[in-house]
Design a protein around this motif. Sequence first.
Motif, PDB file in Angstrom:
ATOM      1  N   PHE A   1       0.820  -1.216   0.000  1.00  0.00           N
ATOM      2  CA  PHE A   1       0.000   0.000   0.000  1.00  0.00           C
ATOM      3  C   PHE A   1       0.852   1.264   0.000  1.00  0.00           C
TER       4      PHE A   1
ATOM      5  N   GLY B   1       0.174   3.863  -2.923  1.00  0.00           N
ATOM      6  CA  GLY B   1       0.007   5.285  -2.626  1.00  0.00           C
ATOM      7  C   GLY B   1       0.934   6.150  -3.455  1.00  0.00           C
TER       8      GLY B   1
ATOM      9  N   GLN C   1      -0.405   6.228  -6.965  1.00  0.00           N
ATOM     10  CA  GLN C   1      -1.583   7.089  -7.052  1.00  0.00           C
ATOM     11  C   GLN C   1      -1.189   8.557  -7.059  1.00  0.00           C
TER      12      GLN C   1
ATOM     13  N   MET D   1      -6.073   3.952  -9.228  1.00  0.00           N
ATOM     14  CA  MET D   1      -6.930   4.641  -8.260  1.00  0.00           C
ATOM     15  C   MET D   1      -8.003   3.721  -7.681  1.00  0.00           C
ATOM     16  N   ARG D   2      -8.259   2.609  -8.334  1.00  0.00           N
ATOM     17  CA  ARG D   2      -9.243   1.641  -7.820  1.00  0.00           C
ATOM     18  C   ARG D   2      -8.638   0.687  -6.790  1.00  0.00           C
TER      19      ARG D   2
ATOM     20  N   THR E   1      -7.822   0.179  -3.551  1.00  0.00           N
ATOM     21  CA  THR E   1      -8.135   0.803  -2.267  1.00  0.00           C
ATOM     22  C   THR E   1      -8.237  -0.259  -1.176  1.00  0.00           C
ATOM     23  N   LEU E   2      -8.270   0.216   0.054  1.00  0.00           N
ATOM     24  CA  LEU E   2      -8.453  -0.695   1.180  1.00  0.00           C
ATOM     25  C   LEU E   2      -9.813  -1.378   1.127  1.00  0.00           C
ATOM     26  N   ASP E   3     -10.816  -0.687   0.618  1.00  0.00           N
ATOM     27  CA  ASP E   3     -12.153  -1.278   0.548  1.00  0.00           C
ATOM     28  C   ASP E   3     -12.225  -2.395  -0.489  1.00  0.00           C
TER      29      ASP E   3
ATOM     30  N   ARG F   1      -5.848  -2.958   8.704  1.00  0.00           N
ATOM     31  CA  ARG F   1      -6.483  -1.903   7.907  1.00  0.00           C
ATOM     32  C   ARG F   1      -5.921  -0.531   8.290  1.00  0.00           C
TER      33      ARG F   1
ATOM     34  N   GLY G   1      -3.788   1.690   5.829  1.00  0.00           N
ATOM     35  CA  GLY G   1      -4.308   3.029   5.511  1.00  0.00           C
ATOM     36  C   GLY G   1      -3.240   4.099   5.718  1.00  0.00           C
TER      37      GLY G   1
ATOM     38  N   LEU H   1      -0.816   3.759   2.849  1.00  0.00           N
ATOM     39  CA  LEU H   1      -1.397   4.292   1.605  1.00  0.00           C
ATOM     40  C   LEU H   1      -1.308   5.815   1.588  1.00  0.00           C
ATOM     41  N   ASN H   2      -1.611   6.441   2.701  1.00  0.00           N
ATOM     42  CA  ASN H   2      -1.571   7.901   2.786  1.00  0.00           C
ATOM     43  C   ASN H   2      -0.132   8.429   2.805  1.00  0.00           C
TER      44      ASN H   2
END
Length: 135
Positions: free
Chosen positions: A9, A13, A16, A83-84, A86-88, A124, A128, A131-132
């Motif tokens: 991630f 990131g 992205q 961009m797709r 994601t964590l979700d 998660r 997250g 990713l950020n």
Amino acid sequence: VEEIGKLLFTYIGMLQKVGAKEWILEEMQRLHRIQFKFMPDRQPFSLAASIAANLQVHPPSEVLSGPILIYDLDPKASHDIVMRLTLDAVRVTHQAKVLEERCTDRDTSYDSPMKFEELPEAWRESWGRALNAGA
């Protein structure tokens, strides 16, 4: 697994944020061309099955090369795909005989043991942050 996800991630990131560079896409295109050119011969039965499957998604003119070659470079489409990520949308799979005892369900195709679980919240949160941080 948590550490692998964190590294993954972080990289996602970064992608992205900066996007896929066109020179990288061009390099991938060249590498795929080389891979296709020097691909080893396949056995007739395997080749026939592959051609039949490829005819479902590629025109006849691209049935041999379609799954390998990159025809059109589209940095915007590449960015949209990244961009797709994601964590979700993440799905983690563990496969090992030692996990069989924890499996409470059976796969409908192969009747093999399996179990679906939510990702641990700590993972998660860690992913997250990664990713950020990459973004």
